[in-house]
Write an enzyme that holds these catalytic residues in place. Structure first.
Site, PDB file in Angstrom:
ATOM      1  N   GLU A  96      -2.402 -11.292  -7.800  1.00 51.05           N
ATOM      2  CA  GLU A  96      -2.148 -12.726  -7.664  1.00 51.05           C
ATOM      3  C   GLU A  96      -1.151 -12.998  -6.536  1.00 51.05           C
ATOM      4  O   GLU A  96      -1.295 -13.970  -5.782  1.00 51.05           O
ATOM      5  CB  GLU A  96      -1.624 -13.300  -8.986  1.00 51.05           C
ATOM      6  N   ASP A 124      -7.045  -7.531  -3.812  1.00 48.61           N
ATOM      7  CA  ASP A 124      -7.081  -6.186  -4.390  1.00 48.61           C
ATOM      8  C   ASP A 124      -6.419  -5.181  -3.451  1.00 48.61           C
ATOM      9  O   ASP A 124      -5.659  -4.299  -3.892  1.00 48.61           O
ATOM     10  CB  ASP A 124      -8.531  -5.757  -4.652  1.00 48.61           C
TER      11      ASP A 124
END
Length: 392
Positions: free
Chosen positions: A258, A339
């Protein structure tokens, strides 16, 4: 097209588990996940068929004209007439489709162990949603109509500014103003998890003042985490189900993902793209709104703003499919980047195990059809995310 895509996707439900994901499900769990996918597929087919039949019935049997006449019989004021028209359409549609929503929650989700919503909470959510729609939606629609009456064909510029300001405001304060109406948010308690989160945030130069836990478990066992706001208003929200299902290292890895969205300016890019897309839509609307044929097309005999808006919405849907494709492509690209950020600044392994657990607990589809992914997925399939995370 949607039905064909759903069918192609359903044909892959019995595919073997992709290599590298063998540890997500055991045999019984995989059968359960397949049963869940098949059930939701059949239910989705039933709801979409009903929706199509309902829309066609309204078009062929003068449903829109009937609602239009009700609104006109109650007032001569254009703004009030439009608000009544849309109020009847949206609340009426919600009431008609309520049994489907109820069945999805209390039969399908219940049978597969996901539902935690009580009947009281279910109906309270509906009432609160209607209240928000009437107040917020009514206010925005009133202002757009006022701009239309005042600025004529140029109304779209002022409407665009209004929607842009509202979008920015909601992005900043949604968690403070809207979420508390539906969920309880509490600051993450002091302890080892918070210490690990704060250490990670400090290591990557991320000023993190607000980490909240939301009581998502009162509605579902499914877990999630999300990032909202920017600047001093940024906050990370973790579902209590996420904290229950994952190890602390895995939660920090999810948080790192995030943070990656924030560090890569994905929130800003998405805001800009959304605002630009809104501007384009409103401009195209301005070209059609005064064309009486758009009102006649839905069976309304007296051309009006509200009738043309419904007609435009139906006509615009193919264009929205195309823009949706672009937004989904951008979103999948951003997910890979987030990611990668988590992998580079924290570790790949805990994020891999976290994603596997989340996929297992939500009975997600491990073998989606590539065409369905291309059209609908905002996140890459788990197998592709795993492959990306394992790259050196």
């Amino acid at each position: 097209m949607e039905t064909v895509l759903d069918h192609l996707n359903a044909k892959h439900y019995n595919d073997p588990i992709p290599e590298g994901l063998d540890d997500v499900f055991d045999k019984d769990e995989y059968q359960k996940s397949q049963a869940y996918k098949k059930t939701t597929y059949r239910f989705g087919l039933a709801t979409s068929t009903f929706s199509l039949v309902l829309t066609l019935a309204f078009l062929f049997f003068g449903g829109f004209e009937w609602v239009n006449q009700i609104a006109r019989s109650l007032t001569d004021n254009t703004i009030a007439m439009t608000l009544i028209f849309f109020g009847i359409i949206f609340i009426g549609n919600d009431l008609i489709t309520l049994p489907f929503s109820y069945y999805a929650t209390f039969v399908i989700e219940e049978n597969f162990g996901f539902n935690k919503t009580t009947k009281k909470l279910f109906f309270m959510d509906k009432l609160k949603g209607w209240a928000m729609m009437l107040v917020v939606g009514g206010l925005i629609l009133t202002l757009v109509l006022w701009f239309y009456g005042w600025a004529g064909d140029s109304f779209w510029i002022y409407a665009w500014i209004l929607v842009a300001v509202f979008t920015l405001f909601m992005n900043l304060f949604y968690s403070k103003l809207i979420v508390p109406m539906f969920n309880k948010q509490t600051p993450l308690e002091q302890g080892s998890l918070k210490a690990k989160i704060e250490t990670y945030a400090k290591n990557v130069g991320f000023e993190l003042q607000h980490v909240f836990v939301i009581d998502g478990s009162k509605r579902s066992t499914k877990a999630n985490a999300y990032f909202s706001g920017f600047g001093k208003e940024k906050r990370v929200t973790l579902y209590d189900t996420l904290i229950k299902d994952l190890e602390e290292e895995e939660i920090v890895a999810v948080l790192a993902h995030e943070v990656g969205h924030y560090k890569k300016n994905h929130i800003i890019y998405n805001l800009i793209a959304s605002i630009l897309l809104t501007g384009v839509t409103l401009f195209i609307l301005s070209l059609f709104i005064n064309n009486p044929e758009v009102s006649y097309a839905i069976g309304v005999t007296t051309p009006s703003f509200h009738a043309a808006l419904i007609g435009f919405g139906i006509l615009y849907s193919p264009i929205s499919e195309i823009t949706g494709l672009a937004m989904n492509h951008l979103s999948r690209k951003f997910e890979y980047q987030a990611d990668d950020y988590a992998k580079d600044t924290y570790a790949a392994l805990p994020l891999i195990t976290a994603l596997k657990k989340l996929s297992k607990n939500s009975l997600s589809n491990l073998t989606p059809h590539p065409a369905y992914v291309f059209m609908h997925y905002s996140h890459p399939p788990l197998a592709k995310r795993m492959a990306n995370l394992k790259k050196q």
